[in-house]
Design an enzyme around this catalytic site. Structure first.
Site, PDB file in Angstrom:
ATOM      1  N   LYS A   1      -2.088 -16.837   8.156  1.00  0.00           N
ATOM      2  CA  LYS A   1      -1.351 -15.882   8.951  1.00  0.00           C
ATOM      3  C   LYS A   1      -0.815 -16.619  10.256  1.00  0.00           C
ATOM      4  CE  LYS A   1      -3.920 -11.531   8.346  1.00  0.00           C
ATOM      5  NZ  LYS A   1      -2.824 -10.769   8.193  1.00  0.00           N
TER       6      LYS A   1
ATOM      7  N   TYR B   1     -12.953  -7.502   5.106  1.00  0.00           N
ATOM      8  CA  TYR B   1     -11.537  -7.411   4.445  1.00  0.00           C
ATOM      9  C   TYR B   1     -11.388  -8.864   4.017  1.00  0.00           C
ATOM     10  CZ  TYR B   1      -6.788  -7.254   2.876  1.00  0.00           C
ATOM     11  OH  TYR B   1      -5.587  -7.406   1.991  1.00  0.00           O
TER      12      TYR B   1
ATOM     13  N   TYR C   1       0.948  -1.251   0.027  1.00  0.00           N
ATOM     14  CA  TYR C   1      -0.105   0.007  -0.063  1.00  0.00           C
ATOM     15  C   TYR C   1       0.748   1.344   0.011  1.00  0.00           C
ATOM     16  CZ  TYR C   1      -3.050  -3.704   1.610  1.00  0.00           C
ATOM     17  OH  TYR C   1      -3.528  -4.906   1.581  1.00  0.00           O
TER      18      TYR C   1
ATOM     19  N   ASP D   1     -14.251 -16.408   7.266  1.00  0.00           N
ATOM     20  CA  ASP D   1     -12.744 -16.203   7.070  1.00  0.00           C
ATOM     21  C   ASP D   1     -12.336 -16.009   8.416  1.00  0.00           C
ATOM     22  OD1 ASP D   1     -10.500 -15.033   6.638  1.00  0.00           O
ATOM     23  OD2 ASP D   1     -10.940 -13.532   5.121  1.00  0.00           O
TER      24      ASP D   1
HETATM   25  N1  PMP Z   1      -8.732 -12.381   4.979  1.00  0.00           N
HETATM   26  C1  PMP Z   1      -8.505 -11.509   6.210  1.00  0.00           C
HETATM   27  C2  PMP Z   1      -9.440 -11.385   7.471  1.00  0.00           C
HETATM   28  C3  PMP Z   1      -7.331 -11.032   6.406  1.00  0.00           C
HETATM   29  O1  PMP Z   1      -6.970 -10.312   7.665  1.00  0.00           O
HETATM   30  C4  PMP Z   1      -6.256 -11.072   5.450  1.00  0.00           C
HETATM   31  C5  PMP Z   1      -4.827 -10.443   5.515  1.00  0.00           C
HETATM   32  N2  PMP Z   1      -4.837  -9.315   6.384  1.00  0.00           N
HETATM   33  C6  PMP Z   1      -6.689 -11.818   4.306  1.00  0.00           C
HETATM   34  C7  PMP Z   1      -7.743 -12.524   4.390  1.00  0.00           C
HETATM   35  C8  PMP Z   1      -5.500 -12.011   3.268  1.00  0.00           C
HETATM   36  O2  PMP Z   1      -4.386 -12.890   3.673  1.00  0.00           O
HETATM   37  P1  PMP Z   1      -3.150 -12.621   2.777  1.00  0.00           P
HETATM   38  O3  PMP Z   1      -2.640 -11.277   3.044  1.00  0.00           O
HETATM   39  O4  PMP Z   1      -2.062 -13.616   3.536  1.00  0.00           O
HETATM   40  O5  PMP Z   1      -3.298 -12.867   1.303  1.00  0.00           O
END
Ligand code: PMP
Length: 423
Positions: A271, A141, A13, A242
């Site tokens: 993560k 997100y 970003y 998610d």
């Molecule tokens: N879903 C959520 C809830 C996230 O917080 C993130 C990353 N911040 C992602 C998907 C995407 O994961 P990545 O950055 O490993 O592609």
């Protein structure tokens, strides 16, 4: 600042021509990052939610070394290996019981793409091909890849920039009922209306359970998630949870779905899956989904990344989960929660602060105005902490192994930086 970095490396970003200052890390140990200028600062971000056990952990290092000595990678088409089998066994013991099939991939965004593809292929296999859209709440997100982006908040996800090419999805308001507040049944009205009129075209509802992360750091009421799960069942819409940010204890339960006793049809994790050591993710689904996809043409699930189920990542993830389960992670998260609640209170009356909120090992200070990163980031570093705000949100989610003293340094660093920033 390093000239190669400044002139040639694109950061997240960020602008290529006017980049902000980057702080070079030369080593990391426990909760500390050592910078090239000699400073040792505490990571209050767990490297974007992932480094739950701290850096350079001897057990995680040993797990990787042991696997490197055997083999670091093999393709997963036609081959399998003990690290993937062991990790799957471990995961099946801790995830919601209905999730029985695991698809490994390389990053959170890809896990979300896989989840969305799974939902669509399921609906085609279930002879409901017209169910080809997704619904979600605003403020979410789910990643930066194309379909993941289509279900991110339309404003913060910058949909307008890509509006001609991005798939149009259904959005409803995020619930007003907060995690700790009273439940208002009216929060489900928009979803009810949407499902009633459009269920024939909705394949799945995707949502971050309980904690909206990068879309707004907002904690909503478990009853909302329960209500969504019930409505999804009623209208034959799949529920995708998610858990990429929330998985592995961050909100106080192993998975945030547990706050609402909800079993999603599909779940994404990433993560903290590897203790933040490597990029790795997984999409899990129920037998109903896996069997429906597999028993109808083309009889296979059409996805297969080169680095699928990378053995190093699998061995690491397995050890990270074992470590988590062996430590008193829940007591640690609770301790962090109490200290965040106690110490962040000092900011509640600050004129520039709109709200302070805490859940599990997540402490959020929402400002009235967006903060200027170029001014506030050096203040955090000067106070010995690493924090990375976005928009109006300054927040911390430290590694679970952080001591009470170190956590105090993070919170006081946050408070003092905000005070100095606001003079
Ligand atoms: N879903 C959520 C809830 C996230 O917080 C993130 C990353 N911040 C992602 C998907 C995407 O994961 P990545 O950055 O490993 O592609």
């Amino acid at each position: 600042m390093n000239s190669i970095d400044r002139n040639h490396i694109w950061h997240p970003y960020a602008s290529a021509t006017r980049p902000l200052e980057q702080f070079e890390v030369i080593s990391a140990q426990g909760v500390y990052l050592e910078l090239a200028n000699g400073a040792k600062i505490i990571d209050g971000m767990s490297s974007w939610w992932s480094v739950i056990h701290g850096y350079n952990h001897p057990r995680l290092n040993a797990a990787m070394h042991a696997q490197i000595e055997k083999f670091s990678h093999v393709m997963f088409g036609g081959l399998t290996h003990a690290p993937a089998i062991k990790l799957t066994e471990t995961l099946l013991r801790i995830v919601p019981q209905n999730l029985q099939h695991v698809f490994y991939s390389d990053s959170g965004s890809v896990a979300v793409e896989v989840a969305m593809k799974m939902a669509l292929q399921y609906q085609v296999a279930a002879k409901k091909p017209q169910k080809r859209h997704f619904a979600t709440i605003r403020g979410g997100y789910h990643g930066d890849t194309w379909n993941a982006m289509s279900v991110c908040d339309p404003v913060t996800g910058m949909h307008s920039l890509f509006s001609n090419s991005l798939t149009c999805q259904f959005f409803v308001s995020r619930p007003q009922s907060t995690f700790h507040g009273a439940w208002q049944e009216s929060d489900l009205n928009e979803v009810r209306e949407l499902f009633k009129s459009k269920h024939k075209s909705i394949a799945a509802f995707i949502i971050e359970p309980i904690v909206q992360g990068a879309g707004g750091m907002y904690f909503y009421h478990p009853q909302f998630l329960r209500g969504i799960a019930d409505l999804c069942k009623k209208y034959n819409i799949l529920l995708i949870a998610d858990e990429i940010a929330t998985g592995f204890g961050r909100s106080g339960t192993l998975f945030a779905c547990e706050h609402a006793a909800v079993q999603p049809d599909i779940m994404c994790i990433g993560k903290a899956l590897t203790g933040g050591y490597m990029s790795f993710a997984a999409t899990l689904c129920s037998s109903k989904i896996a069997h429906t996809i597999s028993e109808n043409p083309p009889y296979v699930f059409m996805h297969g990344p080169t680095f699928m189920a990378n053995p190093l990542a699998c061995a690491l993830a397995c050890e990270s989960i074992n470590l988590l389960l062996e430590t008193s992670w829940q007591a640690n998260v609770l301790r962090i929660e109490r200290e965040l609640q106690h110490l962040l209170q000092a900011l509640e009356t600050h004129a520039a602060v709109a709200q302070v909120r805490v859940l599990g090992a997540i402490g959020v200070v929402e400002m009235h105005e967006a903060v200027d990163m170029s001014r506030i980031q050096p203040l955090f570093v000067a106070h010995g902490v690493w924090l990375r705000p976005f928009g109006k949100l300054i927040y911390t989610m430290p590694p679970y192994c952080i001591s009470s003293e170190e956590l105090q340094t993070v919170i006081l660093g946050m408070i003092r930086s905000i005070e100095e920033y606001c003079v």
